[in-house]
Design an enzyme around this catalytic site. Structure first.
Site, PDB file in Angstrom:
ATOM      1  N   THR A 255       0.825  -1.207   0.000  1.00 29.23           N
ATOM      2  CA  THR A 255       0.000   0.000   0.000  1.00 29.23           C
ATOM      3  C   THR A 255       0.857   1.254   0.000  1.00 29.23           C
ATOM      4  O   THR A 255       2.003   1.239   0.475  1.00 29.23           O
ATOM      5  CB  THR A 255      -0.906   0.012   1.255  1.00 29.23           C
ATOM      6  OG1 THR A 255      -1.567   1.273   1.376  1.00 29.23           O
ATOM      7  CG2 THR A 255      -0.091  -0.217   2.519  1.00 29.23           C
TER       8      THR A 255
ATOM      9  N   TYR B 290      -2.244  -0.188  10.846  1.00 28.98           N
ATOM     10  CA  TYR B 290      -2.345  -0.727   9.485  1.00 28.98           C
ATOM     11  C   TYR B 290      -1.085  -0.434   8.691  1.00 28.98           C
ATOM     12  O   TYR B 290      -0.536  -1.315   8.017  1.00 28.98           O
ATOM     13  CB  TYR B 290      -3.571  -0.122   8.788  1.00 28.98           C
ATOM     14  CG  TYR B 290      -3.652  -0.462   7.311  1.00 28.98           C
ATOM     15  CD1 TYR B 290      -4.025  -1.732   6.899  1.00 28.98           C
ATOM     16  CD2 TYR B 290      -3.354   0.499   6.343  1.00 28.98           C
ATOM     17  CE1 TYR B 290      -4.096  -2.053   5.552  1.00 28.98           C
ATOM     18  CE2 TYR B 290      -3.433   0.187   4.995  1.00 28.98           C
ATOM     19  CZ  TYR B 290      -3.798  -1.087   4.607  1.00 28.98           C
ATOM     20  OH  TYR B 290      -3.859  -1.399   3.275  1.00 28.98           O
TER      21      TYR B 290
END
Length: 402
Positions: free
Chosen positions: A176, A219
């Site tokens: 990501t 995250y």
């Protein structure tokens, strides 16, 4: 007996936090007949046994996974899907794949945290696309231990299972852009309904792989740690691996939420006549990428994994496909004929006010570049939602039915 995972003590149809488990969702929407039908999902496909080109897709019933599996099968590849079907709606993706490609793939209902199931799923595999993950920043803040166990420990389990194979498969990992943090040092200016970098080089090309890693939120830490493990297993453990650091991906089979898949989420809320919440001022910018372009990038990397192993690549729509949240709302108004109801809330922790992928490294390595224009891609997703979903007036917390 002793269980390695405390989840094994918690049976029933809801999680401890009250979330609906798969059994609950199927029973609620389709009754006992649907539950009986679901028992057939995991039956092995005999003809896959002994193939030397078997592909494992973790998270293969998710949004990106469904599109990747569909492409692989259409290309004549045998596929095994590993997915725990924990995200509401993904069982519908699995059924869509079964209707379209019955007996051309095998489904293994398993969790990355279960090393025993993972070992079995890895057997005979020549290529792994690792997409399974906990994908929401807010969820990681609510339950950082779960986020860690899925994203970081789960990826570690997968790498170890791959390493122990007689012929270790290549592993391509979906990372990501959050590994770069909130980018607070990049000066921005407000121009109309969007932010843009003051630096003309960043405006022209975006953020490159040389950017310092700066993990924000649990995250960001779990995905960033997994990102680095995947690369290091190529350097020191003999695996062939590559990492794709993805920007905002959108397209068919996406069950968008406020925290992940926001383009689809905006469209679904607008089509249902429900308000859309903007966190911040809506001028934050992302380079959005159609999922078919992402799948093409995955497959191009796979074909050259021997030359590209141990490398990370940014992948996104690039400067030509940057949009602000407010600009996407304007596009939705043009598509639906009415302005969505919008509410504003405070900025979320670690949110990037501007992010655009510099994809030149990927372009030079495999000749890849986006093919789908952002406005055209949003129009396609709007059409798919209209043709694929019953857009009723259910409360916002109830999912749409296919």
């Amino acid at each position: 007996g002793f269980h390695r995972d405390p989840r094994d003590y918690h049976f029933g149809i809801r999680t401890e936090s009250g979330e609906h488990k798969l059994l609950y969702r199927i029973w609620q929407s389709r009754g006992l007949a649907g539950v009986r039908q679901a028992r057939e999902w995991a039956h092995p496909v005999g003809w896959l046994t002994g193939r030397d080109d078997l592909v494992l897709v973790t998270g293969g019933a998710g949004f990106v996974g469904t599109n990747l599996v569909d492409r692989l099968i259409r290309n004549g590849r045998p596929v095994r899907i590993l997915d725990n079907l924990s995200r509401p709606g993904v069982e519908q993706n699995l059924e869509w794949l079964r209707a379209r490609h019955k007996h051309k793939f095998e489904f293994t209902p398993a969790d990355l945290r279960n090393v025993f199931s993972l070992e079995a799923a890895m057997d005979g595999v020549s290529q792994v696309f690792h997409l399974a993950a906990q994908v929401a920043v807010t969820t990681s803040l609510d339950d950082p231990q779960r986020d860690f166990n899925i994203n970081l420990r789960g990826t570690f389990n997968l790498l170890e299972a791959a390493r122990r194979q007689r012929r270790p498969p290549a592993v391509i990992f979906s990372s990501t852009n959050k590994v770069y943090g909130s980018l607070p040092d990049i000066p921005l200016e407000s121009v109309g309904d969007r932010y843009q970098p003051v630096d003309p080089a960043i405006r022209a090309h975006g953020i490159g792989e040389r950017r310092e890693l700066d993990f924000h939120s649990p995250y960001g830490c779990s995905k960033g740690g997994a990102d680095q493990y995947v690369l290091d297993y190529a350097r020191h453990m003999g695996l062939q691996t590559a990492v794709l650091r993805m920007s905002c991906i959108y397209g068919p089979h996406q069950f968008g939420t406020e925290d992940q898949g926001w383009v689809a989420h905006f469209l679904i809320r607008a089509l249902k006549g429900e308000p859309i919440t903007i966190y911040g001022d809506g001028k934050q910018v992302r380079d959005i990428l159609a999922v078919e372009d992402l799948v093409d990038a995955f497959l191009r990397i796979e074909r050259r994994i021997g030359d590209l192993s141990a490398q990370a690549f940014n992948v996104g729509g690039g400067p030509a496909n940057t949009v602000s949240l407010l600009q996407v709302l304007d596009t939705i108004e043009q598509l639906t004929g009415r302005a969505p109801e919008v509410r504003f809330a405070g900025w979320r922790p670690g949110d990037q006010r501007y992010y655009c992928s510099d994809t030149r490294k990927l372009q030079q390595a495999v000749g890849w570049q986006p093919q789908v224009d952002a406005v055209d891609g949003i129009r396609r997703l709007h059409g798919w939602l209209l043709n694929s979903y019953v857009v009723d007036r259910q409360p916002a917390d109830q999912r749409l039915a296919l």
